[in-house]
Write an enzyme that holds these catalytic residues in place. Structure first.
Site, PDB file in Angstrom:
ATOM      1  CB  ILE A   9     -10.581   9.009   7.385  1.00 53.47           C
ATOM      2  CG1 ILE A   9      -9.448   9.749   6.662  1.00 53.47           C
ATOM      3  CG2 ILE A   9     -11.865   9.850   7.347  1.00 53.47           C
ATOM      4  CD1 ILE A   9      -9.738  10.027   5.205  1.00 53.47           C
ATOM      5  CE1 TYR A  18      -3.739   2.436   0.919  1.00 55.32           C
ATOM      6  CE2 TYR A  18      -2.411   3.055   2.819  1.00 55.32           C
ATOM      7  CZ  TYR A  18      -3.496   3.283   2.000  1.00 55.32           C
ATOM      8  OH  TYR A  18      -4.341   4.331   2.244  1.00 55.32           O
TER       9      TYR A  18
END
Ligand code: SER
Length: 315
Positions: A171, A141
């Site tokens: 988030i 990633y």
């Protein structure tokens, strides 16, 4: 402004679509996702279409037909899922980005592709991580995020494509669950505690990571894209953060509000390794100086709001 959001059915897109509709008008926003069930969920009040961002021909048609001039490329497998299938993560994350950049070059679109704290690695300074520093991530990633930042800057300097982005931390939101990320615990805990009074955490209790509450994340997406380009020294990507906490600190804040909530730890070795390689806290002063980044939510106000919103949702 005609805006296309690809990968619109994920955690960010689900809330970015209505946010953009409010700012630029409902008719000017197209939300695209690969999954039919997600497209029907999105289509309440918006122009939602089925699109595979890896299908260059179909993607090009959508941009051309709708005279798109801004793209939010939100297509990505997250960090923990990426470690289960690194080649797939590379193909999806980089394939969607390259298509977005090539299309943006041809049709003169601006492009926002989120980067992440995952772009940093174990050799990065962990406290007040500077904007410009060592970027040697230890996950696929992260490799995609660093490559994406470099490619986006390359398309800007070589072809003048208006690429801009932020390095999102975890988030926290109550619209759509994240999936397959290392920071997901900070969302899951709210659902579990309100459903069963208990939560088992996969991250060690003293691991610090940066976080943002969704309303601040949405503002970052629009504020940066609308910023005066002459003020931007950096482009891909800006550190942004609003809070940094450990599971222990988050859980003690929840405990104060949910009587009898219980927390246990069962450490996931992959998430443990990833989270310990990421910064404890970011220095986001460049974002503050260059485009006026100023988050408003801190941990305590976020916890209050999450508990209220999720309790209402579970009813
Ligand atoms: N939330 C992401 C993850 O945990 C980080 O960008 O993978």
């Amino acid at each position: 402004m005609n805006v296309l959001i690809v990968g619109a059915g994920g955690q960010i897109g689900t809330e970015l679509v209505p946010h953009l509709q409010k700012i630029y008008g409902e008719d000017n926003i197209i939300a695209a996702d690969l999954r039919p069930e997600v497209v029907s969920r999105l289509s309440g009040g918006s122009r939602a279409i089925m699109l595979d961002a890896l299908d260059m021909k179909a993607y090009t048609e959508v941009v051309k037909e709708n005279k798109i001039n801004r793209i939010y490329n939100l297509v990505a497998l997250l960090s923990a899922t990426g470690e289960k299938n690194p080649l797939l993560a590379w193909n999806i994350n980089m394939g969607a980005l390259l298509n977005s950049l090539e299309i943006a070059k041809e049709f003169n679109c601006s492009v926002f592709t989120p980067s992440s704290i995952g772009a940093f690695g174990k050799d990065t300074p962990h406290v007040k991580t500077p904007q410009d520093t060592v970027m040697r991530p230890n996950t696929m990633y992260g490799v995609c995020k660093v490559s994406g930042e470099l490619l986006s800057d390359y398309y800007y300097s070589r072809y003048g494509v208006d690429t801009r982005s932020v390095r999102f931390p975890g988030i926290i939101s109550n619209g759509c669950l994240p999936g397959g990320g290392t920071t997901d615990y900070a969302v899951e805990v709210f659902y579990e505690v309100l459903k069963s009074g208990e939560y088992t955490c996969p991250i060690p209790e003293n691991t610090y990571m940066d976080m943002l509450y969704m309303p601040d994340a949405l503002n970052a997406c629009t504020q940066l894209m609308d910023a005066d380009p002459s003020k931007l020294v950096h482009r891909n990507s800006f550190n942004v953060t609003a809070m940094s906490f450990s599971p222990k600190e988050l859980f003690s804040s929840i405990e104060k509000r949910v009587n009898g909530a219980k927390f246990k730890y069962e450490i996931d070795p992959v998430k443990d390794q990833i989270s310990s390689s990421w910064p404890d806290s970011l220095d986001d002063s460049c974002a503050r100086e260059e485009w006026g980044w100023k988050p408003v939510w801190d941990m305590e106000s976020m916890v209050d709001d999450m508990l209220t919103a999720i309790a209402a949702k579970l009813k």
